[in-house]
Motif scaffolding. Structure first.
Motif, PDB file in Angstrom:
ATOM      1  N   SER A 174      47.831  12.153  59.136  1.00  0.00           N
ATOM      2  CA  SER A 174      48.619  12.498  58.100  1.00  0.00           C
ATOM      3  C   SER A 174      49.781  12.322  58.284  1.00  0.00           C
ATOM      4  O   SER A 174      50.761  12.501  57.665  1.00  0.00           O
ATOM      5  N   ARG A 225      52.539  19.690  64.059  1.00  0.00           N
ATOM      6  CA  ARG A 225      52.046  21.113  62.779  1.00  0.00           C
ATOM      7  C   ARG A 225      50.291  20.928  62.951  1.00  0.00           C
ATOM      8  O   ARG A 225      49.300  21.810  62.609  1.00  0.00           O
ATOM      9  N   THR A 226      49.769  19.320  63.153  1.00  0.00           N
ATOM     10  CA  THR A 226      47.894  19.245  63.302  1.00  0.00           C
ATOM     11  C   THR A 226      47.748  20.198  64.391  1.00  0.00           C
ATOM     12  O   THR A 226      46.793  21.178  64.251  1.00  0.00           O
ATOM     13  N   ARG A 239      41.588  14.664  64.556  1.00  0.00           N
ATOM     14  CA  ARG A 239      42.880  15.161  63.389  1.00  0.00           C
ATOM     15  C   ARG A 239      44.360  14.335  63.668  1.00  0.00           C
ATOM     16  O   ARG A 239      45.311  13.708  64.386  1.00  0.00           O
ATOM     17  N   THR A 297      54.785  16.446  62.246  1.00  0.00           N
ATOM     18  CA  THR A 297      53.217  16.137  61.209  1.00  0.00           C
ATOM     19  C   THR A 297      52.569  16.390  62.400  1.00  0.00           C
ATOM     20  O   THR A 297      51.589  17.357  62.518  1.00  0.00           O
ATOM     21  N   GLY A 320      38.933  18.911  64.805  1.00  0.00           N
ATOM     22  CA  GLY A 320      40.506  18.934  64.883  1.00  0.00           C
ATOM     23  C   GLY A 320      40.767  17.865  65.583  1.00  0.00           C
ATOM     24  O   GLY A 320      42.082  17.898  64.949  1.00  0.00           O
ATOM     25  N   ARG A 340      49.809  22.612  65.907  1.00  0.00           N
ATOM     26  CA  ARG A 340      49.324  24.006  66.112  1.00  0.00           C
ATOM     27  C   ARG A 340      47.982  24.696  64.630  1.00  0.00           C
ATOM     28  O   ARG A 340      47.723  25.535  65.432  1.00  0.00           O
ATOM     29  N   SER A 341      47.262  23.254  63.430  1.00  0.00           N
ATOM     30  CA  SER A 341      46.879  24.091  62.628  1.00  0.00           C
ATOM     31  C   SER A 341      45.192  24.659  63.317  1.00  0.00           C
ATOM     32  O   SER A 341      44.759  24.789  62.633  1.00  0.00           O
ATOM     33  N   ILE A 342      44.899  23.385  64.461  1.00  0.00           N
ATOM     34  CA  ILE A 342      43.502  23.371  65.587  1.00  0.00           C
ATOM     35  C   ILE A 342      43.733  24.982  66.227  1.00  0.00           C
ATOM     36  O   ILE A 342      42.495  24.896  66.752  1.00  0.00           O
TER      37      ILE A 342
END
Length: 159
Positions: free
Chosen positions: A93, A119-120, A25, A116, A22, A122-124
């Protein structure tokens, strides 16, 4: 020659690998946004030139520091950080810009880029939280705060 001792920081190998993936990314998104922001700093024109030139410089300077922090966290977890354009292109992304858009479009693209990256990050967060990885959680919280604030500031220029 003896090998390095196994990493034993209280996070399982599997969770460390997921977190490092993560963060890789996040690193790719951050580096791509850094490059885009630096490009726009060099190439912006128009009546807002001085304001945007200066603002973009502050933003890419902050991103320069951030990519180092993210890469060093990946290393602390025991993994290699991606570090090539081709690796970043596969992981990011954030949309690349190869042209020279007008100033207002630069601003729009940077708003999208910062959102973006937020969001990346937050996704981790769920895997970091579940693993009890407070240092990575702190890094992600800082990154989300900075990217959300920067997106708001840029968005304000479009109103």
């Amino acid at each position: 020659m003896a090998s390095a001792p196994a990493i034993n920081i209280g996070i399982s190998d599997d969770n460390r690998a997921k977190i490092a993936d993560g963060l890789s990314r996040l690193l790719a998104d951050s580096y791509t946004l850094y490059l885009k922001t630096h490009n726009f700093h060099w190439n912006v024109t128009g009546p807002m030139f001085n304001t945007l030139h200066t603002m973009f410089m502050a933003q890419y300077t902050e991103l320069h520091t951030a990519v180092d922090d993210i890469a060093e966290r990946i290393r602390a977890l025991g993994f290699h950080a991606p570090g090539s354009y081709s690796q970043f292109a596969k992981l990011t992304s954030v949309a690349e810009e190869t042209g020279v858009p007008k100033a207002q479009d630069m601003i729009r693209q940077l708003v999208e880029g910062h959102e973006t990256v937020a969001r990346t990050a937050r996704s981790i967060f769920p895997i970091v939280d579940d693993a009890g990885d407070e240092p990575s959680a702190d890094l992600l919280t800082q990154r989300m705060q900075i990217h959300e604030k920067t997106a708001w500031m840029l968005r304000s220029l479009l109103e």
